[in-house]
Design an enzyme around this catalytic site. Structure first.
Site, PDB file in Angstrom:
ATOM      1  N   HIS A  64       0.822  -0.999  -0.357  1.00  0.00           N
ATOM      2  CA  HIS A  64      -0.200   0.221  -0.565  1.00  0.00           C
ATOM      3  C   HIS A  64       0.652   1.461   0.197  1.00  0.00           C
ATOM      4  O   HIS A  64       1.574   1.441   1.061  1.00  0.00           O
ATOM      5  CB  HIS A  64      -0.637  -0.208   1.291  1.00  0.00           C
ATOM      6  CG  HIS A  64      -1.809  -1.200   1.174  1.00  0.00           C
ATOM      7  ND1 HIS A  64      -3.236  -0.905   0.713  1.00  0.00           N
ATOM      8  CD2 HIS A  64      -1.591  -2.268   2.150  1.00  0.00           C
ATOM      9  CE1 HIS A  64      -3.831  -2.576   1.297  1.00  0.00           C
ATOM     10  NE2 HIS A  64      -2.574  -3.562   1.316  1.00  0.00           N
ATOM     11  N   LEU A  65       0.700   2.132  -0.972  1.00  0.00           N
ATOM     12  CA  LEU A  65       2.137   3.517  -1.014  1.00  0.00           C
ATOM     13  C   LEU A  65       0.868   4.168  -0.671  1.00  0.00           C
ATOM     14  O   LEU A  65       1.474   5.075  -0.678  1.00  0.00           O
ATOM     15  CB  LEU A  65       2.633   3.675  -2.487  1.00  0.00           C
ATOM     16  CG  LEU A  65       3.430   2.080  -2.845  1.00  0.00           C
ATOM     17  CD1 LEU A  65       4.439   2.488  -4.392  1.00  0.00           C
ATOM     18  CD2 LEU A  65       4.673   2.180  -2.147  1.00  0.00           C
ATOM     19  N   ASN A  96      -6.624   1.074  -2.719  1.00  0.00           N
ATOM     20  CA  ASN A  96      -7.641   1.049  -1.221  1.00  0.00           C
ATOM     21  C   ASN A  96      -7.364   2.779  -0.697  1.00  0.00           C
ATOM     22  O   ASN A  96      -6.734   2.692   0.635  1.00  0.00           O
ATOM     23  CB  ASN A  96      -7.790   0.298  -0.730  1.00  0.00           C
ATOM     24  CG  ASN A  96      -6.099  -0.259   0.727  1.00  0.00           C
ATOM     25  OD1 ASN A  96      -5.578  -0.363  -0.616  1.00  0.00           O
ATOM     26  ND2 ASN A  96      -6.632  -0.514   1.333  1.00  0.00           N
ATOM     27  N   HIS A 181      -9.030 -10.862  -1.223  1.00  0.00           N
ATOM     28  CA  HIS A 181      -9.237 -10.592   0.370  1.00  0.00           C
ATOM     29  C   HIS A 181     -10.582 -11.464   0.491  1.00  0.00           C
ATOM     30  O   HIS A 181     -11.495 -10.741   0.339  1.00  0.00           O
ATOM     31  CB  HIS A 181      -9.551  -8.978  -0.036  1.00  0.00           C
ATOM     32  CG  HIS A 181      -9.374  -8.548   2.211  1.00  0.00           C
ATOM     33  ND1 HIS A 181      -8.716  -7.829   2.237  1.00  0.00           N
ATOM     34  CD2 HIS A 181     -10.211  -9.184   3.125  1.00  0.00           C
ATOM     35  CE1 HIS A 181      -8.792  -7.737   3.754  1.00  0.00           C
ATOM     36  NE2 HIS A 181      -9.288  -9.056   4.376  1.00  0.00           N
ATOM     37  N   ASP A 307       1.926  -6.947   2.457  1.00  0.00           N
ATOM     38  CA  ASP A 307       0.350  -6.552   3.228  1.00  0.00           C
ATOM     39  C   ASP A 307       1.005  -5.095   3.675  1.00  0.00           C
ATOM     40  O   ASP A 307       0.149  -4.412   4.140  1.00  0.00           O
ATOM     41  CB  ASP A 307      -0.161  -7.430   3.377  1.00  0.00           C
ATOM     42  CG  ASP A 307      -1.624  -6.571   3.713  1.00  0.00           C
ATOM     43  OD1 ASP A 307      -1.063  -5.320   3.037  1.00  0.00           O
ATOM     44  OD2 ASP A 307      -2.382  -6.872   4.998  1.00  0.00           O
TER      45      ASP A 307
HETATM   46  O1  DOR Z   1      -4.337  -5.180   7.842  1.00  0.00           O
HETATM   47  C1  DOR Z   1      -4.694  -5.083   7.226  1.00  0.00           C
HETATM   48  N1  DOR Z   1      -4.230  -3.184   6.222  1.00  0.00           N
HETATM   49  N2  DOR Z   1      -4.617  -5.124   5.839  1.00  0.00           N
HETATM   50  C2  DOR Z   1      -5.471  -4.945   4.486  1.00  0.00           C
HETATM   51  O2  DOR Z   1      -6.056  -5.995   3.956  1.00  0.00           O
HETATM   52  C3  DOR Z   1      -5.954  -3.963   4.597  1.00  0.00           C
HETATM   53  C4  DOR Z   1      -4.396  -3.417   5.170  1.00  0.00           C
HETATM   54  C5  DOR Z   1      -4.566  -1.616   4.504  1.00  0.00           C
HETATM   55  O3  DOR Z   1      -4.920  -0.826   3.911  1.00  0.00           O
HETATM   56  O4  DOR Z   1      -4.166  -0.627   5.274  1.00  0.00           O
END
Ligand code: DOR
Length: 431
Positions: A64-65, A96, A181, A307
């Site tokens: 997640h950047l 997201n 997911h 992740d």
């Molecule tokens: O713990 C998590 N954080 N699981 C995910 O699937 C999404 C991620 C997030 O975007 O913070």
């Protein structure tokens, strides 16, 4: 001007070609031109890799950047510098974000940003549904044209089976995998951690393993129905691992990834109520952890991905029930895996390199994950015996919350090479 780099005397671990031997790699203008013994090149910069392992560049397919829109948590600049620091040459970033990456124009913007600001390579994953709401399909066709490598509503389970069926059929038209997911929302709503003995003792609402098992079962069935490749993100239960094993034995197009946290830690660590350990899917009990590890070792689980989920310090510095799920991983994955999988004898180097480079490249359709003439010179150089202590305050990432903070590791990336350029050496990012 021709730029030549000669990586000399390293142990080349290159599972795509069943190669494990000491040799040299000659790189010109970002491409590998030769792999062999006693190579020389006049005027070349020499990287002395004696005593080190040279692997095809590690690819983290679940990162997640946080751009666009959440740059307080992370940016392309900080996230790719963190990747370089950790020995990762390429990341795939999740949609997201705010706005959600659900249309071509946002993909194009991210790709432009990545090209101009990224220290390592960045692939973009598009959303399955508009706004991640699970109701209307995203603009998949346009995003496929704009170059996404996969589709995912990561962070959210696609609840409607009919919607997921249509999403798979549509993704398949563009030859893109769905990264899934898997947690049945009705079973995990309000849950803070794995449901089991520890959650009962701590008085925290649990997220049962059955939630993941049900979701994985449904989506394997839908994958078979639609003949669409699906990839199970952050697999964490023994039931899910067994279902993926059986699906593969049946010849279905199902793959999976595991994270260092689910391979190494269990819910016992939550007895401290430490908010940084909150993650979804949650850290499970030992039987699940052991099954996930066995899945990596026997090849049921294709990839290891972090992740990497940065949050601001203020967000993470709250009581357990309020803190958001997730923590960073780019700067610890190599150390965690070498310490707990390689040095324990659980997995050999070829298995680890396959899971961290060759398989993610294959799953995302990238021409990478192998050291061979003609390929981009993306390399991860490992010092297998380097001992170090994790200090999250020193991370390049904006996220300072790590499940591995203060742990002692043996093994670290000594250098990261992207397109023939040394972007990290001895822990220092050079760009
Ligand atoms: O713990 C998590 N954080 N699981 C995910 O699937 C999404 C991620 C997030 O975007 O913070």
């Amino acid at each position: 001007m021709t730029l030549t780099l000669l990586v000399k005397g390293g142990r080349v671990v290159n599972p795509a070609l069943q190669q494990d031997e000491i040799c040299d790699i000659l790189i010109t203008d970002g491409k590998i031109v030769a792999v062999g013994k006693n190579l020389t090149a006049e005027g070349a910069t020499v990287f002395d890799a004696a005593g080190l392992v040279v692997a095809p560049g590690f690819i983290d397919m679940h990162v997640h950047l946080r751009q666009p829109g959440q740059s307080a948590k992370e940016t392309v600049v900080t996230g790719t510098r963190a990747a370089a620091a950790g020995g990762i040459t390429r990341v795939a970033t999740m949609p997201n974000t705010n706005p959600v990456i659900d249309k071509a124009i946002i993909v194009e913007g991210m790709k432009y940003k990545a090209e101009h600001e990224g220290v390592v390579k960045v692939e973009v994953i598009g959303a399955i549904s508009k706004g991640l709401e699970g109701k209307e399909l995203s603009a998949m066709g346009g995003m496929a044209k704009a170059g996404v490598v996969a589709f995912s509503d990561d962070g959210h389970y696609v609840e409607s089976s009919d919607f997921m069926r249509k999403a798979m059929e549509y993704a398949n038209m563009f030859h893109k995998i769905i990264i899934d997911h898997c947690e049945d929302e009705s079973l995990v709503a309000g849950g803070q951690m794995n449901e089991g003995v520890v959650s009962a003792e701590l008085g925290l609402k649990g997220r049962p393993a059955a939630a993941e098992d049900i979701a994985v079962a449904r989506d394997i069935i839908l994958s078979e129905l639609t003949d669409t490749p699906i990839h199970i993100a952050h697999i964490s239960t023994k039931g899910a691992v067994e279902m993926v094993r059986q699906a593969k034995a049946k010849g279905l197009k199902v793959s999976a990834e595991a994270t260092p946290q689910h391979l190494i830690l269990t819910d016992e660590a939550l007895r401290s109520y430490e908010p940084r350990l909150k993650v979804t899917p949650p850290l499970r009990s030992e039987d699940h952890r052991a099954a996930v590890l066995a899945g990596v070792v026997d090849g049921t689980i294709d990839a290891i991905a972090t992740d990497h989920a940065p949050h601001t310090w203020d967000e993470k510095d709250q009581e357990f029930s309020l803190t958001p799920s997730g923590f960073v991983g780019l700067e610890t994955s190599v150390g965690a895996i070498l310490t707990h999988l390689y040095h324990t004898g659980a997995a050999d180097l070829a298995t680890i390199v396959r899971a961290m480079s060759t398989s993610p490249a294959r799953l995302l359709g990238l021409d990478a994950g192998v050291i061979a003439p003609g390929k981009d010179a993306d390399l991860t150089i490992l010092d297998l015996d380097k001992e170090w202590a994790v200090d999250s305050s020193q991370f390049y990432s904006k996220g300072k919350s790590s499940a591995f903070d203060e742990m002692l590791f043996r093994g670290k990336a000594a250098a990261t090479i992207v397109n023939g350029e040394i972007v990290m050496k001895d822990g220092v990012v050079l760009r």
